[in-house]
Design a protein around this motif. Structure first.
Motif, PDB file in Angstrom:
ATOM      1  N   GLY A   1       0.849  -1.182   0.000  1.00 56.17           N
ATOM      2  CA  GLY A   1       0.000   0.000   0.000  1.00 56.17           C
ATOM      3  C   GLY A   1       0.884   1.230   0.000  1.00 56.17           C
ATOM      4  O   GLY A   1       1.928   1.264  -0.641  1.00 56.17           O
ATOM      5  N   LYS A   2       0.494   2.220   0.752  1.00 55.94           N
ATOM      6  CA  LYS A   2       1.328   3.416   0.875  1.00 55.94           C
ATOM      7  C   LYS A   2       2.486   3.123   1.832  1.00 55.94           C
ATOM      8  O   LYS A   2       2.298   2.507   2.877  1.00 55.94           O
ATOM      9  N   ALA A   3       3.641   3.600   1.461  1.00 55.40           N
ATOM     10  CA  ALA A   3       4.814   3.406   2.308  1.00 55.40           C
ATOM     11  C   ALA A   3       4.738   4.334   3.515  1.00 55.40           C
ATOM     12  O   ALA A   3       4.397   5.510   3.393  1.00 55.40           O
ATOM     13  N   GLY A   4       5.055   3.784   4.667  1.00 54.30           N
ATOM     14  CA  GLY A   4       5.038   4.570   5.895  1.00 54.30           C
ATOM     15  C   GLY A   4       6.329   5.350   6.051  1.00 54.30           C
ATOM     16  O   GLY A   4       7.184   5.385   5.161  1.00 54.30           O
ATOM     17  N   PRO A   5       6.503   5.977   7.204  1.00 51.79           N
ATOM     18  CA  PRO A   5       7.717   6.772   7.432  1.00 51.79           C
ATOM     19  C   PRO A   5       8.991   5.922   7.442  1.00 51.79           C
ATOM     20  O   PRO A   5      10.075   6.421   7.158  1.00 51.79           O
ATOM     21  N   ASP A   6       8.856   4.631   7.756  1.00 51.50           N
ATOM     22  CA  ASP A   6      10.034   3.769   7.771  1.00 51.50           C
ATOM     23  C   ASP A   6      10.331   3.166   6.403  1.00 51.50           C
ATOM     24  O   ASP A   6      11.280   2.410   6.249  1.00 51.50           O
ATOM     25  N   GLY A   7       9.513   3.476   5.398  1.00 49.57           N
ATOM     26  CA  GLY A   7       9.738   2.989   4.042  1.00 49.57           C
ATOM     27  C   GLY A   7       9.109   1.648   3.741  1.00 49.57           C
ATOM     28  O   GLY A   7       9.223   1.140   2.636  1.00 49.57           O
ATOM     29  N   VAL A   8       8.435   1.047   4.711  1.00 49.84           N
ATOM     30  CA  VAL A   8       7.804  -0.254   4.509  1.00 49.84           C
ATOM     31  C   VAL A   8       6.364  -0.043   4.058  1.00 49.84           C
ATOM     32  O   VAL A   8       5.621   0.726   4.662  1.00 49.84           O
TER      33      VAL A   8
END
Length: 78
Positions: free
Chosen positions: A37-44
């Motif tokens: 889905g959308k990448a979070g702040p950690d890039g995952v």
């Protein structure tokens, strides 16, 4: 000894179709859980909530189908 080849063929075809169906449902579950889905702040990239629910439902359905197959095979469960 006489073998009923029609019944043997029916069992073989049913087994192959059931195996493909269970593996397909399991694969759809894994695909839904690993879809990005959308990448979070950690890039995952985490799957969306709908994909996560669908994935868990597919995994549960395939697990229940396997347990039902074991129930049919083991005579002590009847």
């Amino acid at each position: 000894m006489k073998i009923d080849w029609a019944s043997l063929g029916l069992v073989a075809v049913t087994t192959v179709v059931a195996a493909i169906a269970i593996i397909g449902i399991y694969s759809l579950g894994v695909l839904a859980l690993t879809s990005g889905g959308k990448a979070g702040p950690d890039g995952v990239a985490a799957p969306s909530p709908l994909a996560r629910i669908t994935g868990y439902l597919c995994l549960a359905a395939s697990g229940l189908l396997v347990l039902y197959g074991l129930y049919l095979i083991v005579p002590q469960f009847h």
